[in-house]
Design a protein around this motif. Structure first.
Motif, PDB file in Angstrom:
ATOM      1  N   GLY A 115      17.824  46.697  -4.061  1.00 40.61           N
ATOM      2  CA  GLY A 115      18.046  46.715  -5.628  1.00 40.61           C
ATOM      3  C   GLY A 115      18.394  45.602  -6.045  1.00 40.61           C
ATOM      4  N   LEU A 116      18.080  44.207  -5.829  1.00 39.27           N
ATOM      5  CA  LEU A 116      18.355  43.282  -6.322  1.00 39.27           C
ATOM      6  C   LEU A 116      16.719  43.100  -7.537  1.00 39.27           C
ATOM      7  CD1 LEU A 116      18.775  40.654  -3.590  1.00 39.27           C
ATOM      8  CD2 LEU A 116      20.339  41.387  -4.728  1.00 39.27           C
ATOM      9  N   ALA A 119      13.998  38.965 -10.513  1.00 35.78           N
ATOM     10  CA  ALA A 119      14.622  37.309 -10.720  1.00 35.78           C
ATOM     11  C   ALA A 119      15.260  36.919 -10.054  1.00 35.78           C
ATOM     12  CB  ALA A 119      15.215  37.430 -12.235  1.00 35.78           C
ATOM     13  N   THR A 120      16.173  37.906  -9.579  1.00 38.19           N
ATOM     14  CA  THR A 120      17.409  37.754  -8.263  1.00 38.19           C
ATOM     15  C   THR A 120      16.689  37.229  -6.849  1.00 38.19           C
ATOM     16  OG1 THR A 120      18.925  38.460  -9.217  1.00 38.19           O
ATOM     17  CG2 THR A 120      19.356  38.152  -6.955  1.00 38.19           C
ATOM     18  N   LYS A 121      15.548  38.064  -6.181  1.00 35.71           N
ATOM     19  CA  LYS A 121      14.719  38.318  -4.974  1.00 35.71           C
ATOM     20  C   LYS A 121      14.204  36.363  -4.943  1.00 35.71           C
ATOM     21  CE  LYS A 121      14.128  42.898  -4.676  1.00 35.71           C
ATOM     22  NZ  LYS A 121      13.319  43.925  -4.715  1.00 35.71           N
ATOM     23  N   ALA A 122      13.948  36.416  -6.483  1.00 33.20           N
ATOM     24  CA  ALA A 122      13.276  35.213  -6.173  1.00 33.20           C
ATOM     25  C   ALA A 122      13.724  33.816  -6.460  1.00 33.20           C
ATOM     26  CB  ALA A 122      11.768  35.220  -7.825  1.00 33.20           C
ATOM     27  N   THR A 131      19.074  37.772   0.516  1.00 32.59           N
ATOM     28  CA  THR A 131      20.462  38.342   0.003  1.00 32.59           C
ATOM     29  C   THR A 131      21.294  37.155  -0.353  1.00 32.59           C
ATOM     30  OG1 THR A 131      21.623  40.620  -0.555  1.00 32.59           O
ATOM     31  CG2 THR A 131      21.470  39.917   1.906  1.00 32.59           C
ATOM     32  N   PHE A 132      22.717  37.804  -1.754  1.00 31.55           N
ATOM     33  CA  PHE A 132      23.849  37.365  -1.617  1.00 31.55           C
ATOM     34  C   PHE A 132      24.801  37.408  -0.234  1.00 31.55           C
ATOM     35  CE2 PHE A 132      22.363  38.149  -5.975  1.00 31.55           C
ATOM     36  CZ  PHE A 132      23.125  37.020  -6.140  1.00 31.55           C
ATOM     37  N   GLU A 133      25.503  36.705   0.559  1.00 25.96           N
ATOM     38  CA  GLU A 133      26.250  36.986   1.318  1.00 25.96           C
ATOM     39  C   GLU A 133      27.327  36.739   0.982  1.00 25.96           C
ATOM     40  OE1 GLU A 133      25.288  33.975   4.245  1.00 25.96           O
ATOM     41  OE2 GLU A 133      22.734  35.459   4.392  1.00 25.96           O
ATOM     42  N   ASN A 134      28.223  36.628  -0.369  1.00 21.74           N
ATOM     43  CA  ASN A 134      29.340  36.697  -0.822  1.00 21.74           C
ATOM     44  C   ASN A 134      29.457  37.425  -1.909  1.00 21.74           C
ATOM     45  OD1 ASN A 134      28.478  35.442  -3.105  1.00 21.74           O
ATOM     46  ND2 ASN A 134      30.073  35.012  -3.709  1.00 21.74           N
ATOM     47  N   GLY A 135      30.717  38.570  -1.836  1.00 20.93           N
ATOM     48  CA  GLY A 135      30.812  39.641  -2.746  1.00 20.93           C
ATOM     49  C   GLY A 135      31.845  39.348  -3.625  1.00 20.93           C
ATOM     50  N   ILE A 177      22.636  49.638  -2.848  1.00 17.82           N
ATOM     51  CA  ILE A 177      23.679  48.488  -4.054  1.00 17.82           C
ATOM     52  C   ILE A 177      22.490  48.545  -4.797  1.00 17.82           C
ATOM     53  CG2 ILE A 177      24.360  46.050  -3.647  1.00 17.82           C
ATOM     54  CD1 ILE A 177      25.345  46.058  -0.815  1.00 17.82           C
ATOM     55  N   VAL A 178      22.578  48.060  -5.727  1.00 19.23           N
ATOM     56  CA  VAL A 178      22.402  47.542  -7.122  1.00 19.23           C
ATOM     57  C   VAL A 178      22.495  46.752  -8.091  1.00 19.23           C
ATOM     58  CG1 VAL A 178      20.808  49.966  -7.974  1.00 19.23           C
ATOM     59  CG2 VAL A 178      22.954  49.521  -8.482  1.00 19.23           C
ATOM     60  N   GLU A 179      22.128  45.735  -8.423  1.00 22.10           N
ATOM     61  CA  GLU A 179      21.594  44.710  -8.937  1.00 22.10           C
ATOM     62  C   GLU A 179      21.919  45.141 -10.630  1.00 22.10           C
ATOM     63  OE1 GLU A 179      19.883  41.137  -8.757  1.00 22.10           O
ATOM     64  OE2 GLU A 179      20.878  39.950 -10.365  1.00 22.10           O
TER      65      GLU A 179
END
Ligand code: RUQ
Ligand code: CUA
Length: 643
Positions: A115-116, A119-122, A131-135, A177-179
């Protein structure tokens, strides 16, 4: 100061009434008030035997409520039982988890990456991450049908990386999970209550250029916050509304017509001083039917694949209204009577009550914004959030006073009309610096007024000293009687941000996975391609330098006790737990490979890695499953190429 004086001081006396923005915003102000708190107030009297008996859940007995705890910057959700306040389970969402392999298994990585935005994937690829490892998970909200919980899903926000997640309440795992494109940090998150969820309403907090692609960096006046409606079934973004100011919290009505959001920074400034300049901020009201109509009529822009409607103050579309409210409002809570919305003042010592039904006339142009306000009550310093007992009483957290104040909604409405009544019923000390307060079933039409929980940001001296970083403190309050009684303290690691409490009868989790569960659909696809029956085959399939290892697990053995690969192979291990027994979870940990995952009964879990470290590597089951659990092991032999 003499001891006598110190004991006699109340929090309000210490802080004075001249509350300024600096008191609450400045770190110095906060630290000052916390350290003085140590000297004042007496410990709550929680000792009455009958109160303790009420919260005692004897060994072997079950709690009456599920509490879904927002894990704040730990990124996870925790499940507590009420009234015992025992932590029952943790659900990793935006974090990594060693025990279950969340963030490592193929199944979890799919949820964490699909769901990223491109641009975020790049960006993540450029720093060598998937992926991000914090939230920062502030709000966890169970899905509704007709104004009460239906036990399907729990929706959560990530303020840190602008994501929204969904947890399936049948298996208590995150499945989506979606961005959120165009928005920047999702803060407030609430759900459509009627007829069902439906929409997931997400407040974009910070103002940024739209699209946020490196242009307009020096033109902050052109930045905006965005309000997003997701479809709770598909988790697709349905529409967005660009607004004036920053969005904070939100809540929906009980008729499926309106959502309201507290909004600060009407000035659209960048510094605290700028954001504090004006006397008034707003509650932004979103008219759902009008937004849907604007989309139908083509009155939108499309940015990053999402339809955005203009809901700024200057918009002519009639999709939003801005109700002026004392500056920097925070909490936004729909009362279970279906009629009223309570806005907490934060900097203002008041709560403001808005009547949902007046919004029709507001949008029709028959009344003014102020006419929707039917109550305004002074409750104490730093009001943040409000919970309800279903008997007409409201419980508002007071951050600066470190108290919960109980007040009567009907009397507050009457006082606003000039009647001589005192709606304030009681104030109780909590420890310390409360953020959210919530109560059992409080956010539904079935609010039952049994227990409230105070989610306190500080615990200071209430637990054994564990060094400079202290736990926070979640406190249980009995609200079933005339008086609130503080009955339990529990320390909590970062962060008991918020909690929703659902009667246990509403939640119906399964005990064992179903073999056709979508969570491991990809594993079934691979097995099909490879001609493998996951439930019985134990085989290694080589496909160039890609190796797929299929094995079953049944206490206390893996179906494969040894397999051999070449150094440099990309290896995927699929483990299918064929034990059909409640609570019989196995695991797969591969020594010195950084691999470990949970495989619950009748589940398949998989993990992919590069076999770059040669030699003998044991794998073992890390979830205790049998008297011979220690012996449940095997070896991966990694041979040098050409060996
Ligand atoms: S809202 S600061 Cu839960 Cu009080 Cu995030
Ligand atoms: Cu299987 Cu431990």
């Amino acid at each position: 100061m003499s001891k006598e004086n110190r004991d006699g001081l109340s929090r309000r006396d210490l802080l004075g009434t001249g509350l300024t923005a600096a008191t609450i915003a400045g770190a110095g102000g906060l630290a000052g008030s916390v350290s003085t708190l140590a000297l004042s107030g007496s410990p709550a009297k929680a000792g009455e035997d009958e109160e303790q008996a009420k919260i005692t859940v004897l060994p072997g007995q079950l709690d009456e409520y599920y509490g879904f705890w927002s894990g704040g910057h730990s990124g996870e959700v925790r499940i507590l039982g009420l009234p015992s306040m025992r932590e029952i389970m943790r659900i990793p969402v935006f974090n990594r988890d060693s025990a279950t392999g969340w963030g490592l298994t193929n199944e979890s990585l799919k949820v964490l990456t699909e769901g990223l935005t491109p641009a975020t994937k790049a960006y993540l690829a450029s720093i060598g991450r998937k992926t991000f490892e914090n939230g920062d998970l502030h709000h966890a909200r169970p899905s509704y049908t007709d104004g009460t919980y239906d036990g399907r899903y729990l929706f959560v926000n990530d303020k840190a990386n602008t994501r929204v997640g969904r947890i399936r309440l049948d298996v208590m795992k995150c499945d989506k999970i979606v961005e959120i494109p165009n928005a920047h940090s999702i803060h407030g998150l609430r759900l459509q209550r009627y007829p069902r969820t439906g929409y997931v309403f997400c407040n974009g907090e910070n103002r940024v250029p739209i699209p946020n692609n490196g242009k307009l960096l020096d033109d902050a006046k052109k930045w905006n916050s965005v309000f997003t409606a997701l479809d709770g079934d598909s988790m697709a973004v349905v529409w967005q509304v660009v607004v004036s100011g920053n969005l904070d919290n939100n809540d929906a009505d009980y008729k499926g017509k309106y959502v309201a959001a507290t909004s600060y920074n009407a000035e659209e400034g960048l510094t605290v001083a700028d954001m504090m300049a004006a006397e008034k901020d707003h509650v932004v009201v979103f008219n759902i039917a009008a937004i849907e109509q604007a989309i139908k009529d083509g009155n939108y822009d499309e940015v990053n694949g999402v339809k955005i409607v203009d809901g700024r103050k200057t918009s002519k579309l009639n999709v939003t209204r801005y109700i002026p409210i004392a500056k920097s409002p925070h909490g936004c809570n729909a009362a279970p009577d279906g009629k009223h919305l309570v806005i907490a003042g934060k900097l203002s010592p008041t709560v403001t009550i808005i009547e949902w039904d007046k919004l029709d006339d507001l949008f029709a142009g028959k009344i003014k914004e102020d006419d929707t306000i039917v109550g305004n009550l002074e409750v104490g310093l730093g009001p943040l959030h409000t919970a309800f007992d279903g008997r007409g009483n409201c419980y508002t957290s007071l951050f600066l006073d470190s108290q919960v104040v109980k007040w009567n909604l009907d009397e507050a409405l009457r006082a606003y009309q000039g009647e001589k009544v005192n709606p304030i019923k009681q104030k109780i000390d909590v420890h310390y610096q409360i953020g959210h307060v919530n109560a059992t079933q409080s956010e539904t039409k079935e609010a039952d007024g049994k227990w409230a929980v105070a989610l306190c940001k500080f615990s200071k001296d209430r637990f054994l000293n564990v060094g400079p970083l202290k736990p926070e403190n979640e406190q249980l309050i009995d609200i079933s009687g005339d008086k609130m009684v503080l009955v339990h303290d529990s320390p909590s690691f970062a962060e008991p941000h918020d909690a929703t409490m659902v009667h246990a009868s509403k939640i119906r989790p399964v005990e064992i996975w179903k073999r056709d569960d979508p969570m491991f659909a990809d594993a079934r696809e691979w097995a099909k391609k490879d001609g493998i029956i996951l439930e019985s085959d134990n085989k290694v399939i080589r496909d160039g330098d890609q190796v797929r290892v299929y094995m079953t697990s049944m206490a206390p053995v893996f179906g494969l006790t040894q397999f051999k690969v070449n150094k440099g192979d990309e290896v995927t291990v699929f483990v299918t737990n064929i034990d059909n027994i409640v609570d019989l979870t196995h695991g797969f940990t591969l020594v010195n490979y950084g691999i470990g995952m949970e495989v619950a009964p009748q589940a398949t879990a998989s993990v992919t890695f590069k076999a770059d470290s040669p030699g003998v590597h044991y794998y073992y089951c890390q979830w205790f499953c049998h008297a011979l659990h220690m012996e449940m092991q095997g070896q991966m032999l990694v041979q040098e190429a050409g060996a």
